[in-house]
Motif scaffolding. Structure first.
Motif, PDB file in Angstrom:
ATOM      1  N   ARG A 247      35.659  34.657  17.173  1.00  0.00           N
ATOM      2  CA  ARG A 247      34.250  33.909  16.267  1.00  0.00           C
ATOM      3  C   ARG A 247      34.423  34.641  15.072  1.00  0.00           C
ATOM      4  O   ARG A 247      34.595  36.478  14.423  1.00  0.00           O
ATOM      5  N   TYR A 248      34.149  34.393  13.694  1.00  0.00           N
ATOM      6  CA  TYR A 248      33.716  34.859  12.707  1.00  0.00           C
ATOM      7  C   TYR A 248      32.988  34.691  11.511  1.00  0.00           C
ATOM      8  O   TYR A 248      33.474  33.061  11.322  1.00  0.00           O
ATOM      9  N   ILE A 249      32.293  35.127  11.603  1.00  0.00           N
ATOM     10  CA  ILE A 249      30.775  34.489  10.729  1.00  0.00           C
ATOM     11  C   ILE A 249      31.047  34.481   9.036  1.00  0.00           C
ATOM     12  O   ILE A 249      30.585  33.672   8.284  1.00  0.00           O
ATOM     13  N   GLY A 250      32.145  35.817   8.893  1.00  0.00           N
ATOM     14  CA  GLY A 250      31.808  35.446   7.062  1.00  0.00           C
ATOM     15  C   GLY A 250      30.831  36.813   6.765  1.00  0.00           C
ATOM     16  O   GLY A 250      30.329  36.509   5.626  1.00  0.00           O
ATOM     17  N   SER A 251      29.867  37.532   7.360  1.00  0.00           N
ATOM     18  CA  SER A 251      28.606  37.818   7.667  1.00  0.00           C
ATOM     19  C   SER A 251      29.013  39.066   8.430  1.00  0.00           C
ATOM     20  O   SER A 251      28.245  39.235   9.549  1.00  0.00           O
ATOM     21  N   MET A 252      29.212  40.223   7.968  1.00  0.00           N
ATOM     22  CA  MET A 252      29.422  41.765   8.494  1.00  0.00           C
ATOM     23  C   MET A 252      28.249  41.760   9.478  1.00  0.00           C
ATOM     24  O   MET A 252      29.004  42.314  10.849  1.00  0.00           O
ATOM     25  N   VAL A 253      27.341  41.859   9.680  1.00  0.00           N
ATOM     26  CA  VAL A 253      25.897  42.628  10.138  1.00  0.00           C
ATOM     27  C   VAL A 253      25.693  41.386  10.939  1.00  0.00           C
ATOM     28  O   VAL A 253      25.373  41.625  12.293  1.00  0.00           O
ATOM     29  N   ALA A 254      25.966  40.197  11.158  1.00  0.00           N
ATOM     30  CA  ALA A 254      25.688  38.865  11.861  1.00  0.00           C
ATOM     31  C   ALA A 254      27.285  39.464  12.998  1.00  0.00           C
ATOM     32  O   ALA A 254      27.012  39.132  14.684  1.00  0.00           O
ATOM     33  N   ASP A 255      28.300  39.349  11.940  1.00  0.00           N
ATOM     34  CA  ASP A 255      29.554  39.094  13.168  1.00  0.00           C
ATOM     35  C   ASP A 255      29.421  40.954  13.940  1.00  0.00           C
ATOM     36  O   ASP A 255      29.505  41.069  14.933  1.00  0.00           O
ATOM     37  N   LEU A 256      29.087  42.202  14.008  1.00  0.00           N
ATOM     38  CA  LEU A 256      29.053  43.391  14.421  1.00  0.00           C
ATOM     39  C   LEU A 256      27.632  42.924  15.614  1.00  0.00           C
ATOM     40  O   LEU A 256      27.992  43.814  16.172  1.00  0.00           O
ATOM     41  N   HIS A 257      26.446  42.276  14.687  1.00  0.00           N
ATOM     42  CA  HIS A 257      25.650  42.581  15.314  1.00  0.00           C
ATOM     43  C   HIS A 257      25.435  42.212  16.932  1.00  0.00           C
ATOM     44  O   HIS A 257      24.914  42.408  17.848  1.00  0.00           O
ATOM     45  N   ARG A 258      26.272  40.689  16.976  1.00  0.00           N
ATOM     46  CA  ARG A 258      26.771  39.707  17.473  1.00  0.00           C
ATOM     47  C   ARG A 258      27.310  41.058  18.312  1.00  0.00           C
ATOM     48  O   ARG A 258      27.338  40.739  19.562  1.00  0.00           O
ATOM     49  N   ASN A 259      29.029  41.421  18.308  1.00  0.00           N
ATOM     50  CA  ASN A 259      29.583  41.753  19.017  1.00  0.00           C
ATOM     51  C   ASN A 259      29.037  43.574  19.577  1.00  0.00           C
ATOM     52  O   ASN A 259      29.505  43.910  20.422  1.00  0.00           O
ATOM     53  N   LEU A 260      28.419  43.947  18.973  1.00  0.00           N
ATOM     54  CA  LEU A 260      27.315  44.931  19.675  1.00  0.00           C
ATOM     55  C   LEU A 260      26.450  44.370  20.996  1.00  0.00           C
ATOM     56  O   LEU A 260      27.097  45.743  21.800  1.00  0.00           O
TER      57      LEU A 260
END
Ligand code: AHM
Ligand code: MG
Length: 336
Positions: A247-260
């Motif tokens: 899964r890669y949005i290319g928006s660090m905030v969104a990618d890390l938020h989902r993974n958190l």
């Protein structure tokens, strides 16, 4: 039971309530978080309008009403800088949007004990396609004495010195998540009352996960030690329960938020051309490394060095970043 009696904490109520548990607390950090919350609400309004008005235009152009158009990242930078300058807790800021740091030169700011680093609008290339973007911030105790103007040394501190860090995600709902050493708290903006409301108390990174997030297009450019790990993510592997989901949005905030929330690993490795990768230590990597670590995950750089231990040499330096669930980072470490 009616909802009227249910206690739902707003960001302001929560930070004030936390003060009761900390003897000698001055309330400066709470005030700072509330200031950031206010700026976030203003930015959120503009982000939501981005599709409607010609706010995406170049700097200095005018929209159909003849008003000057500011890019959203410039607007966001002004909002965060404005609230902190006029607040009572911040002696200066360093922002990804600005070449150098800005010390706030007024009596109250000079006396303040904190400085902040900001990426006011990260992932801004996603605005015009309606994909989540975010704000990232870090809060340090200043090193210089209060009463003085803030200096570069106040900002050039290792992430391990962070007092707090957080992000705002402007997504299908808008959230503010912040970490102090006491834990990670997530607040969702309730548009009906215009307040961030505690929705994700004491967030923890799942011990392991099934999601890996990386820009696959750069695969052949990545560090040779990272490539086999990415292949490992794609294999059926009894020990790690793979293959993982990419899964890669290319928006660090969104990618890390989902993974958190779901568990996973987010990577921005160095490439042959750019061994330090793309992400900035002060504005993106350190705040996220702090959040990930407080939540029980791990964040490392290329040789397994903890991001939070890196001593920064310049405000805009970059570092490879790997952060996420503890078990997944530990697996990656065996490759690095
Ligand atoms: P920006 O600060 O210019 O917005 O870039 C940072 C963003 C991160 O949010 C994201 O993880 C990364 O750039 C994506 O980069 P790429 O398109 O190279 O995968
Ligand atoms: Mg950025």
């Amino acid at each position: 039971m009616s909802n009227v009696n249910r206690k739902v904490f707003t960001l302001d109520e929560f930070t004030i309530q936390q003060l009761r548990n900390i003897p000698n607390a001055t309330g400066e950090l709470s005030a700072l978080l509330r200031d950031i919350g206010l700026a976030a609400k203003r930015v959120n309004v503009e982000v939501n309008k981005a599709g409607l008005v010609d706010i995406l235009g170049d700097l200095g152009t005018t929209n159909v009403q003849g008003e000057e158009v500011k890019k959203l990242d410039v607007f966001a930078n002004e909002q965060f800088m404005g609230v902190l300058q006029h607040g009572v807790s911040c002696a200066g800021i360093a922002s990804e949007e600005m070449d150098t740091f800005i010390p706030f030169d007024d009596v109250i700011s000079r006396e303040s004990k904190y400085v902040c680093s900001f990426d006011p609008l990260d992932g801004s290339s996603n605005i015009d396609v309606n994909v989540s973007i975010g704000t990232i911030f870090g809060v340090y105790w200043r090193k210089t004495k209060s009463g003085q103007l803030a200096e570069e040394q106040d900002f050039l501190q290792a992430g391990t010195n962070l007092v707090a860090a957080g992000y705002i995600i402007y997504g299908s709902s808008t959230m503010l998540v912040y970490a102090t050493r006491r834990g990670v708290q997530g607040f969702t903006l309730d548009p009906s009352i215009g307040e961030f409301t505690l929705s994700h108390p004491d967030m923890k990174f799942p011990e392991t996960g099934k999601i890996y997030s990386v820009n696959h297009g750069n695969y052949y450019e990545y560090d040779e030690k990272v490539q086999p790990y990415i292949e490992n993510c794609q294999r059926k592997n009894k020990s790690n329960g793979g293959p993982y989901t990419q899964r890669y949005i290319g928006s660090m905030v969104a990618d890390l938020h989902r993974n958190l929330i779901k568990g996973g690993i987010f990577m921005y490795p160095g490439t042959k051309e750019k061994p330090e990768g793309k992400l900035r230590l002060m504005y993106e990597c350190n705040p996220f490394a702090f959040i990930v670590t407080v939540a029980g995950g791990i964040a490392i750089s290329k040789k397994g060095q903890r991001i939070l231990d890196i001593e920064p040499k310049s405000l805009h330096e970059r570092t490879p970043f790997f952060g996420g669930s503890k078990a997944m980072i530990e697996e990656l470490e065996t490759y690095l």
